[in-house]
Design an enzyme around this catalytic site. Structure first.
Site, PDB file in Angstrom:
ATOM      1  N   CYS A 102     -14.751 -23.500 -75.455  1.00  0.00           N
ATOM      2  CA  CYS A 102     -14.886 -22.491 -74.367  1.00  0.00           C
ATOM      3  C   CYS A 102     -15.115 -22.171 -73.294  1.00  0.00           C
ATOM      4  CB  CYS A 102     -16.888 -22.410 -75.196  1.00  0.00           C
ATOM      5  SG  CYS A 102     -17.068 -20.859 -74.500  1.00  0.00           S
ATOM      6  N   HIS A 144     -17.700 -15.753 -81.842  1.00  0.00           N
ATOM      7  CA  HIS A 144     -17.778 -16.299 -80.728  1.00  0.00           C
ATOM      8  C   HIS A 144     -18.166 -15.652 -79.840  1.00  0.00           C
ATOM      9  CE1 HIS A 144     -17.041 -20.142 -77.758  1.00  0.00           C
ATOM     10  NE2 HIS A 144     -17.176 -19.599 -77.529  1.00  0.00           N
ATOM     11  N   GLU A 145     -17.692 -14.782 -79.544  1.00  0.00           N
ATOM     12  CA  GLU A 145     -17.588 -13.512 -78.780  1.00  0.00           C
ATOM     13  C   GLU A 145     -18.813 -13.347 -78.496  1.00  0.00           C
ATOM     14  OE1 GLU A 145     -16.140 -14.603 -76.078  1.00  0.00           O
ATOM     15  OE2 GLU A 145     -15.018 -15.877 -77.044  1.00  0.00           O
ATOM     16  N   HIS A 148     -22.059 -15.127 -77.639  1.00  0.00           N
ATOM     17  CA  HIS A 148     -22.053 -15.242 -76.020  1.00  0.00           C
ATOM     18  C   HIS A 148     -22.610 -13.837 -75.744  1.00  0.00           C
ATOM     19  CE1 HIS A 148     -20.088 -18.863 -74.447  1.00  0.00           C
ATOM     20  NE2 HIS A 148     -18.625 -18.070 -75.250  1.00  0.00           N
TER      21      HIS A 148
END
Ligand code: NI
Length: 171
Positions: A102, A144-145, A148
């Protein structure tokens, strides 16, 4: 095009759920400029995805792209995409464990289980609603995004912190 500073883990903006964008805001010049700046920011950092809160903006916006990535060699390419208001609506039961890093946790990799395929809904930068099903590396990056954007990072998803590896030891 200007490159934005990327905030690192520990910054509170990475731990807050980002805000949805109403259509008018998505089409505003401020947001259009932000999206345009996020692309070179991601590319310069050799990332394959970047969420707006990683550049300090608490909005549900992300860009992703994988073109012969040097940080992730051997992964399937996918074209540049930008989305707002991303929601994953379907996760495959089958999960795959693979290495993730990341840009907000520089220098490290860890093993993270992710659904092999997902379906997500989002808006394009032009405000068009889309529903896409993706698999493999692209599915991993979208998960993953989206994490976030919901105030999570990949470290929260690791099953065993003992796989956490500094890049100097990663081979
Ligand atoms: Ni990240």
């Amino acid at each position: 095009m200007s490159v934005l500073p990327i905030v690192r883990i520990g910054h509170p903006v990475l731990r807050r759920r980002t805000a949805e964008l109403p259509l008018e805001q998505l089409k505003s010049s401020t947001v259009r400029t932000l999206i345009k700046a996020m692309v070179p920011t991601m590319r310069k950092a050799q990332g394959v995805g970047l969420a707006a809160n990683q550049v300090g903006v608490g909005l549900n916006l992300a860009v992703l792209e994988c073109r012969a990535s040097r940080r992730y060699p051997g992964k399937d390419d996918f074209p540049l995409q930008a989305y707002a208001n991303i929601h994953i609506v379907k996760y495959s039961k089958k999960q795959v464990v693979d290495w993730e890093g990341c840009l907000s946790v520089p220098g490290y990799r860890g093993l993270v289980p992710r659904s092999e395929s997902v379906t997500f809904e989002a808006l394009t930068p032009e405000g068009k609603p889309v529903k896409r099903s993706v698999k493999g590396f692209q599915a991993r990056v979208i998960q993953h995004e989206t994490d976030h954007l919901n105030g999570l990072c990949y470290l929260d998803r690791m099953i065993d912190m003992r796989s956490l590896t500094h890049l100097d030891e990663f081979k």
